[in-house]
Design a protein around this motif. Structure first.
Motif, PDB file in Angstrom:
ATOM      1  N   SER A   1      42.529  -2.388  12.961  1.00 11.84           N
ATOM      2  CA  SER A   1      41.321  -1.811  12.368  1.00 11.84           C
ATOM      3  C   SER A   1      40.893  -2.587  11.125  1.00 11.84           C
ATOM      4  O   SER A   1      39.696  -2.820  10.910  1.00 11.84           O
ATOM      5  N   ASN A   2      41.854  -3.014  10.283  1.00 11.84           N
ATOM      6  CA  ASN A   2      41.508  -3.809   9.101  1.00 11.84           C
ATOM      7  C   ASN A   2      40.917  -5.157   9.503  1.00 11.84           C
ATOM      8  O   ASN A   2      39.967  -5.645   8.875  1.00 11.84           O
ATOM      9  N   PHE A   3      41.489  -5.763  10.545  1.00  6.81           N
ATOM     10  CA  PHE A   3      40.944  -7.029  11.027  1.00  6.81           C
ATOM     11  C   PHE A   3      39.513  -6.864  11.534  1.00  6.81           C
ATOM     12  O   PHE A   3      38.628  -7.677  11.217  1.00  6.81           O
ATOM     13  N   ILE A   4      39.258  -5.814  12.292  1.00  3.73           N
ATOM     14  CA  ILE A   4      37.905  -5.564  12.818  1.00  3.73           C
ATOM     15  C   ILE A   4      36.941  -5.297  11.676  1.00  3.73           C
ATOM     16  O   ILE A   4      35.792  -5.750  11.685  1.00  3.73           O
ATOM     17  N   MET A   5      37.399  -4.578  10.651  1.00  2.22           N
ATOM     18  CA  MET A   5      36.532  -4.252   9.519  1.00  2.22           C
ATOM     19  C   MET A   5      36.060  -5.526   8.797  1.00  2.22           C
ATOM     20  O   MET A   5      34.960  -5.575   8.254  1.00  2.22           O
ATOM     21  N   ILE A   6      36.896  -6.553   8.785  1.00  2.19           N
ATOM     22  CA  ILE A   6      36.525  -7.817   8.136  1.00  2.19           C
ATOM     23  C   ILE A   6      35.844  -8.751   9.125  1.00  2.19           C
ATOM     24  O   ILE A   6      34.864  -9.432   8.786  1.00  2.19           O
ATOM     25  N   PHE A   7      36.309  -8.754  10.353  1.00  4.18           N
ATOM     26  CA  PHE A   7      35.832  -9.729  11.338  1.00  4.18           C
ATOM     27  C   PHE A   7      34.367  -9.497  11.725  1.00  4.18           C
ATOM     28  O   PHE A   7      33.589 -10.456  11.811  1.00  4.18           O
ATOM     29  N   ILE A   8      33.976  -8.237  11.928  1.00  8.99           N
ATOM     30  CA  ILE A   8      32.602  -7.967  12.398  1.00  8.99           C
ATOM     31  C   ILE A   8      31.557  -8.397  11.368  1.00  8.99           C
ATOM     32  O   ILE A   8      30.584  -9.085  11.712  1.00  8.99           O
ATOM     33  N   PRO A   9      31.671  -8.030  10.057  1.00  3.77           N
ATOM     34  CA  PRO A   9      30.677  -8.529   9.095  1.00  3.77           C
ATOM     35  C   PRO A   9      30.664 -10.055   8.990  1.00  3.77           C
ATOM     36  O   PRO A   9      29.601 -10.669   8.885  1.00  3.77           O
ATOM     37  N   VAL A  10      31.853 -10.670   8.983  1.00  2.68           N
ATOM     38  CA  VAL A  10      31.903 -12.128   8.916  1.00  2.68           C
ATOM     39  C   VAL A  10      31.252 -12.735  10.148  1.00  2.68           C
ATOM     40  O   VAL A  10      30.491 -13.714  10.057  1.00  2.68           O
ATOM     41  N   LEU A  11      31.498 -12.160  11.302  1.00  6.05           N
ATOM     42  CA  LEU A  11      30.886 -12.656  12.533  1.00  6.05           C
ATOM     43  C   LEU A  11      29.371 -12.493  12.490  1.00  6.05           C
ATOM     44  O   LEU A  11      28.623 -13.401  12.900  1.00  6.05           O
ATOM     45  N   PHE A  12      28.915 -11.364  11.964  1.00 11.55           N
ATOM     46  CA  PHE A  12      27.470 -11.133  11.855  1.00 11.55           C
ATOM     47  C   PHE A  12      26.829 -12.179  10.949  1.00 11.55           C
ATOM     48  O   PHE A  12      25.794 -12.770  11.292  1.00 11.55           O
ATOM     49  N   THR A  13      27.445 -12.421   9.782  1.00 12.51           N
ATOM     50  CA  THR A  13      26.904 -13.428   8.862  1.00 12.51           C
ATOM     51  C   THR A  13      26.912 -14.812   9.495  1.00 12.51           C
ATOM     52  O   THR A  13      25.951 -15.591   9.369  1.00 12.51           O
ATOM     53  N   ALA A  14      28.010 -15.137  10.185  1.00  7.37           N
ATOM     54  CA  ALA A  14      28.105 -16.450  10.828  1.00  7.37           C
ATOM     55  C   ALA A  14      27.052 -16.613  11.913  1.00  7.37           C
ATOM     56  O   ALA A  14      26.420 -17.674  12.040  1.00  7.37           O
ATOM     57  N   VAL A  15      26.844 -15.579  12.700  1.00  4.65           N
ATOM     58  CA  VAL A  15      25.839 -15.656  13.780  1.00  4.65           C
ATOM     59  C   VAL A  15      24.442 -15.849  13.208  1.00  4.65           C
ATOM     60  O   VAL A  15      23.661 -16.678  13.693  1.00  4.65           O
ATOM     61  N   VAL A  16      24.113 -15.088  12.144  1.00  2.00           N
ATOM     62  CA  VAL A  16      22.787 -15.237  11.530  1.00  2.00           C
ATOM     63  C   VAL A  16      22.624 -16.638  10.941  1.00  2.00           C
ATOM     64  O   VAL A  16      21.578 -17.277  11.108  1.00  2.00           O
ATOM     65  N   SER A  17      23.662 -17.143  10.279  1.00  3.41           N
ATOM     66  CA  SER A  17      23.584 -18.481   9.683  1.00  3.41           C
ATOM     67  C   SER A  17      23.430 -19.554  10.749  1.00  3.41           C
ATOM     68  O   SER A  17      22.621 -20.488  10.617  1.00  3.41           O
TER      69      SER A  17
END
Length: 498
Positions: free
Chosen positions: A20-36
């Motif tokens: 759950s901690n990994f998902i909590m960090i991974f999803i926002p980072v993935l969202f930022t990376a995808v937008v960038s």
């Protein structure tokens, strides 16, 4: 989805928390990376003027940065020229977008000229002040002149235009930068909101995975503490909570078994007390009556007095026998009777015993015969206690015969599975099918009113069962065909005791 959920539920709690901690960090980072990456790919898609991009990102630099960038790119591509004009034309097109004119040639071959210009004039203009060397760059407040000759490909570049090196006024339009800042703030806010949303969802999920089962477990613990032992503890997972629920369920079953055993013992104790009270009160009443008869002068002859005294003695002996049997049963139940084990051939033992006691039982009205399909059958026994088993069973058949002479057949066979089968079949009055399992209960008699005390206390078969269990055997009762009762005993072969 259900299978996947069950598998995830069976994960250890530590692994689920890490996930759950990994998902909590991974999803926002993935969202930022995808937008960038999306923005980067959009800027790279097609022939986009990079100078315009630079001006958009860094508007306070004006045109200077973008023009210098494109001039440098045009110069590098001239050095790398291999006959492909597309790369040169891209840079030339971007310079023309800035208001500059471009002319490209090699030797006497014209490669490219901006539409509608006087190429001869342009070339003369940029070469007028050309000094010795490969490049000449002159950019003043009136305009720009750029000339370059590639030493590698011999490509000539001429760029000129009325583009001053600084703006006519000091005001710089920062609207594009503001737009970029707003876009950055929006992206940051969206990332924060997404992080919070994912955190809330994961927190609720973990609460459902941990808090819910813990609350159910707490409720079950409260119910167990209040004596509710009949409702099983649900085991919904195989993680630490599932193991705890399983431990609680095991504890519940043990507590329920202990409760049932205690209730059974309490019931037996009450029945034992009731049986003792009844079976002792009857002979005591008889003794009191005979003694009162003597005292009151009812026994007014020597014959009556001897009869009353004889009845008192017989009744006292019966009471003493009952007390001794009860004492033996209590010691057997508490495991306080010492057993002296030895390996004995039970076939020879029974043959000798019946041979010695046949006349004695025949005189009392019971014919006893012994049959064996085995020449030798060695078991581990205590001779004294095993004799008590035989005497109690024979005595029980003698008491409940329904004719002048009863018959009892003792049979010894191989019972299989490492045991011998010993059966005592009589032709007495027998017992109803539903009463058979109760015969070995203490103070149980088929005479519900317990009026015929002379037929025994109901402890005989209970004592037999205790001794057989001490010999690690089994005992049960069944009906004899066509009538009567059969007591069956299964004893292990040659098992030694310590």
């Amino acid at each position: 989805n259900q299978v996947r959920t069950m598998q995830l539920r069976d994960w250890p709690l530590r692994k689920r928390l890490l996930f759950s901690n990994f998902i909590m960090i991974f999803i926002p980072v993935l969202f930022t990376a995808v937008v960038s990456i999306a923005i980067f790919l959009a800027l790279q898609f097609g022939n986009i003027n990079r100078a315009s991009i630079i001006s958009f990102i860094w508007p306070e630099s004006g045109q200077n940065m973008s023009i210098q960038f494109e001039l440098s790119r045009l110069r590098v591509r001239a050095d790398q020229y291999n006959g492909d004009m597309d790369r040169l034309l891209q840079a030339a097109d971007h310079l023309e977008d800035q208001g500059l004119n471009v002319s490209i040639w090699r030797d006497k071959e014209d490669l490219y000229d901006t539409d509608g210009i006087d190429k001869v004039y342009l070339r003369q203009q940029v070469m007028a002040g050309h000094r010795q060397g490969h490049a000449d760059f002159n950019w003043t407040g009136e305009g720009l002149r750029f000339y370059y000759v590639s030493p590698h490909t011999d490509i000539h570049l001429a760029v000129a235009g009325a583009v001053p090196s600084y703006p006519e006024n000091e005001y710089i339009d920062l609207s594009s930068k503001d737009i970029l800042k707003v876009a950055f703030y929006v992206l940051a806010v969206l990332t924060i909101l997404l992080t919070i949303l994912v955190g809330l969802k994961l927190s609720r999920w973990m609460a459902g995975q941990i808090v819910g089962p813990v609350e159910r477990l707490r409720n079950m613990a409260d119910a167990i503490s209040q004596g509710d032992l009949d409702h099983p503890v649900p085991i919904l997972s195989r993680d630490e909570i599932g193991d705890t629920c399983q431990a609680f369920e095991k504890m519940r079953l043990q507590l329920r078994a202990a409760r049932d055993t205690r209730e059974k013992y309490d019931k037996n104790r009450k029945e034992l007390l009731a049986g003792i009270s009844h079976d002792l009160s009857t002979p005591l009443t008889k003794i009191e009556g005979y003694a009162s008869g003597i005292l009151d002068g009812i026994a007014n002859t020597p014959e009556k007095e001897r009869h009353y005294l004889g009845m008192i003695v017989d009744t006292s002996r019966h009471m003493a026998s009952l007390v001794r049997t009860l004492f033996l049963f209590s010691k057997l139940d508490l495991g306080q009777v010492p057993f002296h084990w030895e390996d004995v051939d039970v076939a020879a033992y029974l043959k000798d015993y019946i041979g010695e006691q046949t006349d004695h039982f025949h005189q009392q009205g019971l014919d006893v015969t012994f049959q064996s399909s085995l020449d030798k059958a060695v078991i581990s026994m205590d001779r004294q206690q095993f004799q008590r088993v035989i005497e109690n069973i024979l005595g029980n058949s003698l008491k409940y015969k329904d004719q002048a002479v009863g018959h009892l057949t003792i049979t010894l066979n191989d019972g299989g599975e490492g045991a011998y089968l010993l059966s005592f079949a009589d032709d007495g009055c027998g017992v109803e099918e539903k009463e058979l399992p109760k015969l070995f209960e203490s103070f149980y008699r088929t005479d519900k009113a317990r009026t015929n005390v002379a037929k025994g206390s109901g402890l005989g078969l209970a004592v037999v069962q205790q001794i057989v269990h001490a010999m690690k055997g089994k005992i049960w009762a069944q009906a004899t065909v066509p009538k009567g009762l059969t007591i069956c005993i299964s004893l292990p072969k040659g098992e030694s005791h310590t």
